[in-house]
Design a protein around this motif. Structure first.
Motif, mmCIF file in Angstrom:
data_model
loop_
_atom_site.group_PDB
_atom_site.id
_atom_site.type_symbol
_atom_site.label_atom_id
_atom_site.label_comp_id
_atom_site.label_asym_id
_atom_site.label_seq_id
_atom_site.Cartn_x
_atom_site.Cartn_y
_atom_site.Cartn_z
ATOM 1 N N GLN A 187 0.814 -1.212 0.000
ATOM 2 C CA GLN A 187 0.000 0.000 0.000
ATOM 3 C C GLN A 187 0.854 1.271 0.000
ATOM 4 N N GLY A 188 2.058 1.170 0.574
ATOM 5 C CA GLY A 188 2.957 2.329 0.568
ATOM 6 C C GLY A 188 3.311 2.745 -0.853
ATOM 7 N N HIS A 189 3.658 1.761 -1.673
ATOM 8 C CA HIS A 189 3.948 2.068 -3.083
ATOM 9 C C HIS A 189 2.718 2.639 -3.781
ATOM 10 N N LEU A 190 1.574 2.026 -3.488
ATOM 11 C CA LEU A 190 0.358 2.482 -4.182
ATOM 12 C C LEU A 190 0.031 3.931 -3.805
ATOM 13 N N SER A 191 0.392 4.308 -2.560
ATOM 14 C CA SER A 191 0.161 5.702 -2.157
ATOM 15 C C SER A 191 1.094 6.645 -2.918
ATOM 16 N N LEU A 192 2.273 6.156 -3.280
ATOM 17 C CA LEU A 192 3.176 6.989 -4.099
ATOM 18 C C LEU A 192 2.569 7.226 -5.479
ATOM 19 N N PHE A 228 9.086 9.959 -4.385
ATOM 20 C CA PHE A 228 9.828 9.101 -3.465
ATOM 21 C C PHE A 228 9.146 9.120 -2.106
ATOM 22 N N GLY A 229 9.172 7.978 -1.427
ATOM 23 C CA GLY A 229 8.542 7.903 -0.119
ATOM 24 C C GLY A 229 9.433 8.478 0.964
ATOM 25 N N LYS A 230 8.826 9.180 1.906
ATOM 26 C CA LYS A 230 9.604 9.722 3.023
ATOM 27 C C LYS A 230 10.012 8.627 3.999
ATOM 28 N N SER A 265 6.624 11.741 -0.498
ATOM 29 C CA SER A 265 5.279 11.292 -0.136
ATOM 30 C C SER A 265 5.300 10.693 1.273
ATOM 31 N N GLU A 266 4.250 10.987 2.029
ATOM 32 C CA GLU A 266 4.226 10.604 3.444
ATOM 33 C C GLU A 266 4.281 9.089 3.640
ATOM 34 N N ILE A 267 4.758 8.688 4.809
ATOM 35 C CA ILE A 267 4.875 7.273 5.159
ATOM 36 C C ILE A 267 3.488 6.648 5.320
#
Lengths: 321, 321
Positions: free
Chosen positions: A40-45, A187-189, A214-216
């Motif tokens: 889900q972290g990638h999908l939020s990016l 990029f994810g934070k 992008s936020e964690i």
């Protein structure tokens, strides 16, 4: 909602051709670089990228250049089929999945085909940077020998225990930028230092690319999402929650006036160690230059890396007071 | 022939905007990077570029990143007015002269304007690469800290006595490529190692740019043209002819069957030393990987660097047998 089928591209030239065609039609391109095993972290990016560009390219490539031979390249989790299913159903969709085979293989280049008649070995980059820094790329005898280094920011935090890591990240991101030619990259934070290093590299090398942090994304219990979480046993996973718990505690304490970093760090280290974790580092650093801070006076970020069993996890929390 | 007045651009953004506009009109762009003080050698690069692209950008920038503090940055010759006159009259003309002021100055960047509240010094790249390698960029306290290194090719020949040189060259060329976004870039074979390093960098970092190597231009007496020739006294200039003379002699000897590099090098070293030159290096290397060769079996290049008075000159000759 009808699923959108992404175009799958594996060849560099084809990737660049697609991007140039789209740009000539006035479309902007957002790149989300990943190593796959998406969560889900990638999908939020990807969702973040949709706010900044017309079209989305997700790259999936486990980069040997950022792993040292003693690290977990061979066991890094992978599931391309599962990744494709997730990318098909992400809101707004994905236009291209770029999954190259080996970005350090130049065997199709004409000058490498040439037999070297003078009897010199043309393979092997020959010992890295002279500091004994060698990644899996050199170990495999690749002819690749060009590396991008963000010399100051790469040194602290994760750079201490992973000396080839950020050199490999900066280099592969440069390559992807040149192949995909995006307008924006997200990029994810979660990988805070990586995000700052890429920002700095983009400034220093004059890339015409906007870098978005992008936020964690966290699970409901607070654990920051990571592909490496898959390797945690249920018990280890439970223990690993001590990281996010200690970060939240530190943030709350800081908001209530505890600005001495030594105290904040000691408390977090105690919490994680008592839970059974082994600290790699716990540092409170300036958000911009990532230099260690003794007393919080401006925006800082508390960064932690810790081992639970054989799994090394990282997490962080920005503290803005 | 009517002189063509080039457009002079100093701002990065304006440069990139021009390139993108031209590309959208279907024009290809050739870049000729220079440090100014132009001579016929540079003009021949421009003529070479005309064979490969519709439009020509010549950049003029003396790059502090490739000079160590002990080298001749402050005395490097400069004559922008004279350069402009030459560029106006070059056959086929030049479309843009890009002459930026300082490509390592990021003071207009928003994140640098920000006051660092945590009391950390945000200036200074902090000591180079850990090998004590520092250029005039770090010495001046620039915040620039990202460097591109072609780790194997940068080490031999000129890299031995000039440890920051190729790091600085690869980095500034990367920056210029990102600002100008050319399709083709032309480099002189006079700087043979530089040309090979840029080729290798372009391959390793997946730049979509064709690198063209252009033959050495010599004065009628054989001296390879160089901006640094301006610093030679008439006597030194006469002595310096020993370099090209010894290279020609070696080439002729090799063609006649003398393939032992030790003999060829010793003879050249003797010729130059007897003329009053001080050898920095005299190496016969593979044309591709620049590794030293003992016996000529394929394409090699004989590279020489030598001092005449306070002037360090380089020259080379390809030997294809």
């Amino acid at each position: 909602m009808a699923a959108k089928e992404p175009l799958v591209i594996t060849a560099k030239d084809e990737m660049r051709k697609w991007s140039r065609k789209m740009r000539s039609q006035g479309k902007s391109i957002g790149l989300v670089p990943t190593m796959g095993y998406l969560h889900q972290g990638h999908l939020s990016l990807i969702q973040e990228a949709h706010k900044h560009s017309h079209l989305i390219v997700v790259s999936i490539y486990v980069n040997p250049g950022q792993f040292s031979p003693s690290e977990d390249l061979s066991t890094y989790p992978s599931d391309l089929h599962g990744d494709m299913l997730k990318l098909k159903s992400v809101p707004g969709g994905v236009d291209v999945v770029f999954c190259p085979k080996n970005l350090y293989d130049y065997n199709n280049d004409s000058d490498e085909k040439q037999k070297n008649k003078n009897g010199n070995e043309n393979l092997g980059a020959g010992g890295g940077d002279g500091n004994g820094v060698v990644s899996c790329v050199e170990e495999k005898g690749s002819v690749h020998e060009t590396w991008v280094r963000v010399e100051r920011l790469e040194k602290g935090l994760c750079g201490k225990s992973r000396p080839v890591f950020f050199r490999g990240v900066a280099t592969i991101v440069t390559k992807l930028f040149h192949i995909v030619e995006p307008d924006v990259a997200v990029f994810g934070k979660k990988d805070y230092q990586q995000w700052r290093i890429i920002q700095r590299m983009v400034r220093d090398l004059d890339f015409a690319i906007e870098i978005v942090g992008s936020e964690i994304t966290r699970d409901s219990d607070g654990l920051a999402l990571s592909s490496r979480n898959a390797h945690l046993s249920p018990e280890e996973r439970q223990k690993a929650l001590s990281i996010s718990r200690s970060l939240s505690k530190a943030k709350a304490a800081a908001k209530e006036g505890q600005v001495k970093c030594r105290e904040l760090k000691d408390s977090a280290i105690l919490t994680i160690t008592q839970a059974g974790g082994r600290i790699d580092y716990a540092e409170i650093v300036d958000q911009e230059n990532l230099k260690s801070v003794e007393e919080i006076k401006g925006p800082v970020v508390f960064c932690i890396a810790a081992w639970f069993g054989k799994v090394r996890l990282i997490d962080n929390m920005e503290i803005d007071i």
